[in-house]
Design a protein around this motif. Structure first.
Motif, PDB file in Angstrom:
ATOM      1  N   ILE A   1       0.944  -1.298  -0.052  1.00 57.92           N
ATOM      2  CA  ILE A   1       0.095   0.197  -0.246  1.00 57.92           C
ATOM      3  C   ILE A   1       1.085   1.339   0.245  1.00 57.92           C
ATOM      4  N   VAL A   2       1.862   1.129   0.958  1.00 58.54           N
ATOM      5  CA  VAL A   2       2.817   2.360   0.819  1.00 58.54           C
ATOM      6  C   VAL A   2       3.004   2.932  -0.697  1.00 58.54           C
ATOM      7  N   GLY A   3       4.127   1.931  -1.525  1.00 58.00           N
ATOM      8  CA  GLY A   3       4.732   2.354  -2.467  1.00 58.00           C
ATOM      9  C   GLY A   3       3.317   2.788  -3.892  1.00 58.00           C
ATOM     10  N   PRO A   4       2.234   2.805  -3.767  1.00 55.41           N
ATOM     11  CA  PRO A   4       1.585   3.354  -4.287  1.00 55.41           C
ATOM     12  C   PRO A   4       0.996   4.861  -3.768  1.00 55.41           C
ATOM     13  N   ALA A   5       0.883   4.227  -2.061  1.00 52.58           N
ATOM     14  CA  ALA A   5       0.389   5.914  -1.850  1.00 52.58           C
ATOM     15  C   ALA A   5       0.962   6.873  -2.218  1.00 52.58           C
ATOM     16  N   LEU A   6       3.210   6.487  -1.975  1.00 55.20           N
ATOM     17  CA  LEU A   6       3.414   7.118  -2.247  1.00 55.20           C
ATOM     18  C   LEU A   6       4.100   8.496  -3.653  1.00 55.20           C
ATOM     19  N   SER A   7       3.614   7.079  -4.109  1.00 53.25           N
ATOM     20  CA  SER A   7       3.490   7.872  -6.415  1.00 53.25           C
ATOM     21  C   SER A   7       2.272   8.054  -6.379  1.00 53.25           C
ATOM     22  N   VAL A   8       1.105   8.433  -6.265  1.00 53.99           N
ATOM     23  CA  VAL A   8       0.053   9.196  -5.971  1.00 53.99           C
ATOM     24  C   VAL A   8       0.451  10.403  -4.835  1.00 53.99           C
ATOM     25  N   LEU A   9       1.226  10.577  -3.849  1.00 60.54           N
ATOM     26  CA  LEU A   9       1.541  11.678  -3.519  1.00 60.54           C
ATOM     27  C   LEU A   9       2.859  12.549  -4.089  1.00 60.54           C
ATOM     28  N   SER A  10       3.389  11.714  -4.974  1.00 56.23           N
ATOM     29  CA  SER A  10       3.563  12.572  -5.442  1.00 56.23           C
ATOM     30  C   SER A  10       4.013  12.817  -6.830  1.00 56.23           C
ATOM     31  N   PHE A  11       2.819  12.275  -7.278  1.00 54.17           N
ATOM     32  CA  PHE A  11       1.975  13.305  -8.500  1.00 54.17           C
ATOM     33  C   PHE A  11       0.686  14.773  -7.918  1.00 54.17           C
ATOM     34  N   LEU A  12       0.336  14.536  -6.682  1.00 53.03           N
ATOM     35  CA  LEU A  12      -0.093  15.692  -6.362  1.00 53.03           C
ATOM     36  C   LEU A  12       1.014  16.165  -5.911  1.00 53.03           C
ATOM     37  N   ILE A  13       1.564  16.574  -5.274  1.00 46.04           N
ATOM     38  CA  ILE A  13       3.208  17.016  -5.485  1.00 46.04           C
ATOM     39  C   ILE A  13       3.665  18.317  -6.843  1.00 46.04           C
ATOM     40  N   LYS A  14       3.647  17.291  -8.039  1.00 47.09           N
ATOM     41  CA  LYS A  14       4.015  18.470  -9.202  1.00 47.09           C
ATOM     42  C   LYS A  14       2.776  18.739  -9.253  1.00 47.09           C
TER      43      LYS A  14
END
Length: 162
Positions: free
Chosen positions: A3-16
């Motif tokens: 769960i952590v890996g995909p959640a961090l991917s979404v977070l990266s997208f939101l930050i960008k």
């Protein structure tokens, strides 16, 4: 990890995201602290998807939110230790080189950066992988152009290249 890996991917997208989300900007220091907590919990196991996700997210944060996030010396040393583990592994080196280049771009000064760049320069010459040679050359060039260097260090690197 699943769960952590995909959640961090979404977070990266939101930050960008442009324009940046105001609430996210305010919470960046807390997000960084939580990412370092995840890295600490993972220990020295840099092979996991969660660790790579943490490093990718921190790379995005370092590149895009220069003034809003402060990285301490101990945190920088942790990042460099993870980067050093992954720099010469073909499967994970793109994340590590991205992180190293973000650290160089932010001019986060630490003795370990200079040591790591020496290893990168040596690996640029000795590696048989074209991808590793290119990533190493890009990081070294950015280091020489952007990072604070004294005359002695600059001459050391230029002599190495010649």
């Amino acid at each position: 990890d699943t769960i952590v890996g995909p959640a961090l991917s979404v977070l990266s997208f939101l930050i960008k995201a442009a324009p940046p989300l105001p609430a996210l900007r305010v919470e960046l220091p807390t997000i960084v602290a939580n990412i370092f907590f995840l890295l600490q919990r993972a220990g020295s196991s840099a092979a996991g998807g969660a660790v790579r996700g943490c490093l990718r997210t921190l790379t995005v944060i370092l590149r895009l939110s220069k003034a809003r996030v402060h990285i301490t010396q101990p945190q920088l040393k942790v990042l460099l230790s993870f980067a050093q583990q992954d720099l010469f592994e073909l499967a994970t080196q793109s994340v590590a080189f991205g992180l190293l280049r973000a650290i160089i771009a932010r001019r986060l000064v630490c003795e370990e950066v200079y040591d790591l760049i020496d290893k990168v320069a040596e690996h640029m010459v000795t590696s048989q992988s074209e991808q590793t040679q290119q990533l190493s050359a890009q990081a070294l060039l950015q280091f020489l152009l952007d990072y604070p260097l004294g005359d002695k260090r600059l001459m050391h690197h230029l002599q190495f290249l010649l």
